[in-house]
Write a protein that holds these residues in place. Structure first.
Motif, PDB file in Angstrom:
ATOM      1  N   UNK A 155       0.756   7.905  -6.249  1.00 38.15           N
ATOM      2  CA  UNK A 155      -0.346   8.827  -6.554  1.00 38.15           C
ATOM      3  C   UNK A 155       0.231  10.229  -6.754  1.00 38.15           C
ATOM      4  N   UNK A 156      -0.051  10.871  -7.862  1.00 32.70           N
ATOM      5  CA  UNK A 156       0.467  12.242  -8.082  1.00 32.70           C
ATOM      6  C   UNK A 156       0.014  13.198  -6.978  1.00 32.70           C
ATOM      7  N   UNK A 183     -10.095  10.108  -3.758  1.00 32.23           N
ATOM      8  CA  UNK A 183      -8.777  10.163  -4.409  1.00 32.23           C
ATOM      9  C   UNK A 183      -7.938   8.935  -4.047  1.00 32.23           C
ATOM     10  N   UNK A 184      -7.726   8.743  -2.747  1.00 29.37           N
ATOM     11  CA  UNK A 184      -6.792   7.692  -2.321  1.00 29.37           C
ATOM     12  C   UNK A 184      -7.300   6.294  -2.661  1.00 29.37           C
ATOM     13  N   UNK A 185      -8.497   5.969  -2.236  1.00 25.71           N
ATOM     14  CA  UNK A 185      -9.006   4.613  -2.447  1.00 25.71           C
ATOM     15  C   UNK A 185      -9.171   4.258  -3.933  1.00 25.71           C
ATOM     16  N   UNK A 186      -9.747   5.144  -4.779  1.00 25.08           N
ATOM     17  CA  UNK A 186      -9.797   4.797  -6.214  1.00 25.08           C
ATOM     18  C   UNK A 186      -8.418   4.600  -6.834  1.00 25.08           C
ATOM     19  N   UNK A 187      -7.449   5.422  -6.423  1.00 23.30           N
ATOM     20  CA  UNK A 187      -6.101   5.277  -6.982  1.00 23.30           C
ATOM     21  C   UNK A 187      -5.422   4.006  -6.489  1.00 23.30           C
ATOM     22  N   UNK A 188      -5.834   3.532  -5.322  1.00 20.79           N
ATOM     23  CA  UNK A 188      -5.240   2.315  -4.752  1.00 20.79           C
ATOM     24  C   UNK A 188      -5.980   1.044  -5.160  1.00 20.79           C
ATOM     25  N   UNK A 235       0.818  -1.206   0.000  1.00 24.56           N
ATOM     26  CA  UNK A 235       0.000   0.000   0.000  1.00 24.56           C
ATOM     27  C   UNK A 235       0.857   1.263   0.000  1.00 24.56           C
ATOM     28  N   UNK A 236       1.991   1.210   0.672  1.00 23.56           N
ATOM     29  CA  UNK A 236       2.872   2.377   0.712  1.00 23.56           C
ATOM     30  C   UNK A 236       3.408   2.684  -0.683  1.00 23.56           C
ATOM     31  N   UNK A 237       3.747   1.642  -1.435  1.00 20.37           N
ATOM     32  CA  UNK A 237       4.194   1.855  -2.811  1.00 20.37           C
ATOM     33  C   UNK A 237       3.085   2.458  -3.662  1.00 20.37           C
TER      34      UNK A 237
END
Length: 287
Positions: free
Chosen positions: A177-178, A199-204, A170-172
């Motif tokens: 994420x820009x 932002x965070x969850x969709x990108x992850x 998850x850290x990677x």
């Protein structure tokens, strides 16, 4: 190209032999053994589908099957969620953050046997650290590894050992994420929860999918901590799982055909769950 092709095959040969004999050879050998009765000493005898037909009647297999499902139902969501929370907390530029990341990752690289013995001391019924803490506040000692509490105690140990690996994944993903995405949402007045949700969850999403599949496979293959913490001298366990049942049948009672049949069933379950995850990911992506 040309003569270099032979050099390519030459360098690939050790890996190809390992795959053919060590991986695919083992798979086919296990499937073949599942249709036989073999005690490692006498020649295998053909048993047909008897090993598979006898599995539902086996008390150890039935108990191990339901224990594995219960363990996975607790272990997978806890590991994924806590790994994500720790990764978000450590995705900061503060002094000494590298040391915190190393400390969280240490359980993932420690020997399961050594850490299992440490947790065995923590869970000990007489002089264990945990019971010393609960008795200090007036609570009676608890049999943490007994039949009633073994599932939850084993889940705690396995989650503790797996958070570090999930944190790295998850850290990677978080660091990829820009930063502009977060700057734009801050300018728009988004709260921390809105930034996480939109932002965070969709990108992850790729990292979440990968970690969920990997954690599910690890849950169905759990063995090390279970063996160290719950096994008894007669080959039983207070919380047997499918891999423990396979070990018990094959290497305690030398019923290799029965153990192979259980291994094939376990592999089929993992394969089916992985297909379900891929189908869900495809529909999620379309949505």
């Amino acid at each position: 190209m040309g003569s270099e092709r032979w050099w390519v095959w030459l360098f690939l040969l050790p890996t190809l032999l390992g795959l053919a004999l060590g991986t695919f050879g083992s798979i086919f050998a296990t499937i073949g053994l599942s249709f036989t009765n073999w005690d490692l000493l006498t020649p295998p005898q053909w048993a047909g589908v008897d090993n598979y037909a006898d599995l539902p009647a086996g008390r150890m297999f039935t108990k191990a099957f339901w224990n594995t499902l219960a363990f996975s139902g607790l272990y997978v969501p806890l590991t994924v969620v806590l790994s994500l929370v720790v990764a978000i907390g450590l995705n900061r530029r503060i002094k000494g953050i590298g040391w915190f990341r190393v400390m969280y990752f240490l359980p993932a690289v420690c020997s399961p046997t050594a850490t299992g013995l440490l947790w065995n001391w923590i869970y000990a019924p007489d002089n264990g650290v945990l019971n010393a803490a609960v008795t200090a506040v007036g609570v009676s000692p608890v049999s943490w590894l007994g039949p009633r509490m073994a599932l939850y105690s084993i889940v705690v140990v396995n989650v503790w050992g797996a958070i570090g690996g999930g944190m790295i994944i998850f850290l990677a993903g978080l660091q990829a994420i820009p930063k502009e995405y977060f700057e734009v949402t801050r300018l728009d007045g988004a709260t921390a929860w809105q930034r996480l949700r939109f932002v965070t969850l969709p990108a992850l999403a790729p990292s979440l999918f990968f970690q969920t599949v990997l954690t599910t496979i690890n849950a169905f293959q759990a063995f090390d901590y279970i063996y160290v913490l719950t096994s008894s001298g007669n080959g039983n366990s207070t919380m047997p799982t499918l891999v423990f049942s396979i070990y018990r049948s094959g290497f305690r009672f030398f019923r290799m055909g029965d153990a192979a049949a259980q291994a094939v069933v376990l592999t089929a379950m993992i394969f089916a769950l992985t297909l379900v995850y891929f189908r869900l990911q495809k529909k999620w992506g379309e949505a």
